[in-house]
Structure formats: C-alpha cells, structure tokens
Scaffold this motif. Structure first.
Motif, PDB file in Angstrom:
ATOM      1  N   ASN A   1      52.516  37.597  40.730  1.00 42.10           N
ATOM      2  CA  ASN A   1      52.287  36.203  41.129  1.00 42.10           C
ATOM      3  C   ASN A   1      51.581  35.357  40.243  1.00 42.10           C
ATOM      4  OD1 ASN A   1      52.974  36.000  43.950  1.00 42.10           O
ATOM      5  ND2 ASN A   1      51.319  37.091  44.992  1.00 42.10           N
ATOM      6  N   GLN A   2      51.249  35.930  39.127  1.00 44.81           N
ATOM      7  CA  GLN A   2      50.279  35.248  38.253  1.00 44.81           C
ATOM      8  C   GLN A   2      50.922  33.738  37.643  1.00 44.81           C
ATOM      9  OE1 GLN A   2      46.810  35.238  37.515  1.00 44.81           O
ATOM     10  NE2 GLN A   2      47.228  36.579  39.222  1.00 44.81           N
ATOM     11  N   PRO A   3      52.280  33.840  37.363  1.00 45.32           N
ATOM     12  CA  PRO A   3      52.941  32.616  36.968  1.00 45.32           C
ATOM     13  C   PRO A   3      52.658  31.518  38.068  1.00 45.32           C
ATOM     14  CG  PRO A   3      54.090  34.568  36.141  1.00 45.32           C
ATOM     15  CD  PRO A   3      53.339  34.943  37.063  1.00 45.32           C
ATOM     16  N   PHE A   4      53.017  31.854  39.235  1.00 44.05           N
ATOM     17  CA  PHE A   4      53.146  31.012  40.510  1.00 44.05           C
ATOM     18  C   PHE A   4      51.668  30.645  40.665  1.00 44.05           C
ATOM     19  CE2 PHE A   4      51.445  32.054  44.936  1.00 44.05           C
ATOM     20  CZ  PHE A   4      51.692  30.554  45.260  1.00 44.05           C
ATOM     21  N   ILE A   5      50.711  31.380  40.451  1.00 47.17           N
ATOM     22  CA  ILE A   5      49.451  30.871  40.607  1.00 47.17           C
ATOM     23  C   ILE A   5      48.915  30.063  39.666  1.00 47.17           C
ATOM     24  CG2 ILE A   5      46.952  31.700  40.760  1.00 47.17           C
ATOM     25  CD1 ILE A   5      48.567  32.229  43.287  1.00 47.17           C
ATOM     26  N   GLU A   6      49.328  30.176  38.325  1.00 50.87           N
ATOM     27  CA  GLU A   6      48.839  29.409  37.171  1.00 50.87           C
ATOM     28  C   GLU A   6      49.510  28.001  37.399  1.00 50.87           C
ATOM     29  OE1 GLU A   6      49.978  31.786  33.719  1.00 50.87           O
ATOM     30  OE2 GLU A   6      48.449  33.136  34.169  1.00 50.87           O
ATOM     31  N   ALA A   7      50.843  27.954  37.846  1.00 53.40           N
ATOM     32  CA  ALA A   7      51.564  26.759  37.972  1.00 53.40           C
ATOM     33  C   ALA A   7      50.931  26.048  39.131  1.00 53.40           C
ATOM     34  CB  ALA A   7      52.981  27.094  38.599  1.00 53.40           C
TER      35      ALA A   7
END
Length: 267
Positions: free
Chosen positions: A136-142
């Motif tokens: 999920n991290q790339p989604f959260i960072e975006a």
C-alpha cells in the motif's frame, strides 16, 4: 427508479433494479457506485428487487462531511433502507458495512453475502495484512503527496485484477475514483481492528442467518485468509470461490455470483 434518502444527516443516492418478489439490499465497494450492481441484478431480475445506495463521497451521494466515523455513517445509511427482512450483500469495503449492519439488526437480515470482504482484522494469517500494508505504501505516499489521481491509479491497480487498466477507463470513471480515493485511509479503523467485538467469544452469535463468504480464485491472498477467519466465527457460513475471478468478481463474473446467490437463497 432512482431516489435520495433525505432523513439522514447527509442524504445518500439510492437506486432500484428489477421488480422481483425478493427484496435485496447491496453495498458497493470503495471507488465504485451503486450502478456496479447492474450486471448482477440483470442475472436475478426474475427473482429480486435489488436496492443499492451510493456510499458517501461516491457516485451521486455527497462528500462525507468528516463528522463521526466513515464506516458508521454508511452503516446508518444502509440501516435506513433495511425496513423489512432482506437479503444483504456487500462487496469489499461495502461488505464490512453490510457485516456491521447485520450485527446491529440481525432480525432484518434474511441472508448475508460478503463478497471479497476487506475486514483484515479477521485474517487467519496476520502476515498477509502486513504484506498488504507494505504494498500500500506507494498509494499512501501519492495521497499524502497531494496527487489523488496517481493514488487512485495505484489503488485501482492493486485491486482490479482482470478489469480495464487505468488508461482504458472512461474519464468520468477516473474522475469519480480520484474523488473517492481520499476516504480510503479513513476506512482503516473499521477494517484493521475489531471494533464491534465480532471476533471475540460469542461476538458473532447473533449472526445465525445463512452467510455466504465469496471470493475470486485470483484475488489477493489476504482475502481468502479473511474469509477463513470469518468462517471460523460465523455459525451458519460457507465459502464459495469463483474460478478465474479477482477482487472485482461481482462485476466481472455476475452470472457465477448469481448462481451462488440462488443456491444460498434456496437454503
């Protein structure tokens, strides 16, 4: 028939499919809208009248006003439509809403179908939830970086196996998903923790209605783990798996899902 239910703090948009004798209430997944049930309803038109509503910040419902808890507000919207014994269906986050509705008003739920429920607190293997958090991290960072369109694209990529890719989606669909993406982190308290105590000893005793736990064979591994955890808790449940389907099984495989529902309702 389309309508809005106006006695709630925020009115939600509602639509009906069919005119069959069996009343069904359905709750869609995150980033979708009530029209996502059109294909399934078409498979059941001889049997059901299917009512569906747009979650807050989805479809034609208003943006959530950030008062209270996001899941609770949608549970309240759903319960406002649960006015007689009905078959209750939910997909993904909508399945967690449906589950809470059933816990609050079990006497009005004739059967409960949870399609790809994202109630991660119930997962038999917690390491799969940890793995999902890392993915999920790339989604959260975006999202935290102020790029909701990229966040929606990444989230869609994670969960829409077998569905059209982001560039192939119509612009109104991409815009609707971008609008809704901001609510996803606000779902975490409801899906990562057992706030209602359902997983505690006796927590699911009221859910004696027939329960169908359904997922696609090609979904994220965490979903079968969630269904296994729920199966261990619910007194009258069974699991069904749709071959060739992913997380969006209720949209991609409506005939197969309808067949499972017909079998459930024959019980």
């Amino acid at each position: 028939m389309n309508k809005a239910f106006s006695t709630l703090p925020q009115p939600v948009f509602i639509r009906d499919f069919g005119s069959g004798a069996r009343p069904v209430l359905a709750v869609h997944c995150s980033l979708a809208h009530s029209g996502a049930w059109r294909g399934l309803a078409a498979e059941l038109l001889d049997k059901v009248t299917l009512t569906a509503f747009d979650l807050l910040t989805h479809g034609k419902s208003p943006d959530w006003d950030h008062q209270g808890d996001f899941q609770d507000r949608n549970v309240e919207a759903g319960l406002s439509l649960l006015t007689q014994p009905m078959d209750l269906i939910g997909h993904s986050f909508g399945a967690t809403v449906a589950l809470q509705m059933a816990l609050r008003q079990p006497e009005l739920v004739r059967s409960l179908t949870l399609i790809e429920p994202v109630f991660f607190a119930a997962a038999k293997d917690p390491s799969l939830v940890t793995d999902l958090g890392e993915h999920n991290q790339p989604f959260i960072e975006a999202l935290l970086g102020g790029n909701p369109a990229l966040a929606a694209r990444l989230f869609n990529r994670m969960w829409s196996s077998g569905a059209p890719k982001w560039p192939d989606l119509p612009e109104p669909t991409r815009a609707a998903m971008t609008r809704a993406i901001e609510i996803v982190p606000f779902c975490d308290p409801a899906i990562l923790t057992d706030r209602a105590g359902l997983l505690a000893l006796g927590g699911a005793d009221a859910l004696t209605m027939p329960v169908l736990l359904l997922h696609g064979a090609e979904t994220n591994p965490v979903i079968p783990s969630v269904n296994a955890g729920l199966l261990a808790q619910l007194p009258n449940a069974r699991v069904a798996v749709i071959e060739g389907a992913g997380h969006m099984v209720s949209i991609s495989h409506p005939a197969e899902v309808a067949a499972e529902l017909r079998a459930l309702w024959a019980v």
